[in-house]
Design a protein around this motif. Structure first.
Motif, PDB file in Angstrom:
ATOM      1  N   ARG A  95      26.692   6.468 -47.383  1.00  0.00           N
ATOM      2  CA  ARG A  95      27.252   6.046 -46.100  1.00  0.00           C
ATOM      3  C   ARG A  95      26.160   5.942 -45.043  1.00  0.00           C
ATOM      4  N   ALA A  96      26.306   4.970 -44.182  1.00  0.00           N
ATOM      5  CA  ALA A  96      25.368   4.795 -43.080  1.00  0.00           C
ATOM      6  C   ALA A  96      25.735   5.727 -41.938  1.00  0.00           C
ATOM      7  N   THR A  97      24.755   6.038 -41.135  1.00  0.00           N
ATOM      8  CA  THR A  97      25.001   6.853 -39.952  1.00  0.00           C
ATOM      9  C   THR A  97      25.785   6.040 -38.944  1.00  0.00           C
ATOM     10  N   GLU A  98      26.774   6.656 -38.339  1.00  0.00           N
ATOM     11  CA  GLU A  98      27.673   5.900 -37.474  1.00  0.00           C
ATOM     12  C   GLU A  98      27.340   5.977 -35.987  1.00  0.00           C
TER      13      GLU A  98
ATOM     14  N   LEU B  39      21.035   7.965 -35.959  1.00  0.00           N
ATOM     15  CA  LEU B  39      20.012   6.965 -36.252  1.00  0.00           C
ATOM     16  C   LEU B  39      18.657   7.377 -35.690  1.00  0.00           C
ATOM     17  N   GLN B  40      18.654   7.943 -34.501  1.00  0.00           N
ATOM     18  CA  GLN B  40      17.398   8.396 -33.906  1.00  0.00           C
ATOM     19  C   GLN B  40      16.812   9.563 -34.689  1.00  0.00           C
ATOM     20  N   ILE B  41      17.654  10.456 -35.156  1.00  0.00           N
ATOM     21  CA  ILE B  41      17.172  11.582 -35.965  1.00  0.00           C
ATOM     22  C   ILE B  41      16.582  11.069 -37.270  1.00  0.00           C
ATOM     23  N   GLU B  42      17.264  10.133 -37.929  1.00  0.00           N
ATOM     24  CA  GLU B  42      16.755   9.570 -39.177  1.00  0.00           C
ATOM     25  C   GLU B  42      15.416   8.872 -38.963  1.00  0.00           C
TER      26      GLU B  42
ATOM     27  N   ALA C  83       7.696  11.922 -41.782  1.00  0.00           N
ATOM     28  CA  ALA C  83       7.330  11.928 -43.201  1.00  0.00           C
ATOM     29  C   ALA C  83       6.141  11.005 -43.454  1.00  0.00           C
ATOM     30  N   HIS C  84       6.139   9.828 -42.814  1.00  0.00           N
ATOM     31  CA  HIS C  84       5.016   8.902 -42.970  1.00  0.00           C
ATOM     32  C   HIS C  84       3.734   9.525 -42.433  1.00  0.00           C
ATOM     33  N   ASN C  85       3.816  10.140 -41.259  1.00  0.00           N
ATOM     34  CA  ASN C  85       2.638  10.774 -40.669  1.00  0.00           C
ATOM     35  C   ASN C  85       2.127  11.920 -41.543  1.00  0.00           C
TER      36      ASN C  85
END
Length: 71
Positions: free
Chosen positions: A28-31, A36-39, A46-48
């Motif tokens: 499920r997508a975030t609603e 969305l900002q937390i994701e 994680a990239h950093n």
């Protein structure tokens, strides 16, 4: 012998519970915008972390002949 069966029973039960939980959640997508900002913040972090803690940046040395598989 009985304790081995109990161990396998417990491990099987945990595996079934985990599979059920993951299948029930789905993809499920975030609603809301906060989620969305937390994701996005977690993805950027994680990239950093992958960049900052890679082998090359941690050891700061040029590759040697043994590292030829990286090229």
């Amino acid at each position: 012998m009985g304790s081995v069966l109990v161990l396998f029973g417990v491990l099987g039960s945990v595996a079934v519970l985990l599979a059920f939980t993951l299948l029930r959640r789905g993809n499920r997508a975030t609603e809301n915008a906060d989620g969305l900002q937390i994701e996005q913040a977690r993805r950027v972090q994680a990239h950093n972390d992958r960049t900052s803690f890679s082998s090359i940046s941690a050891h700061n040395t040029p590759p040697t002949m043994g590292d030829s598989y990286r090229s």
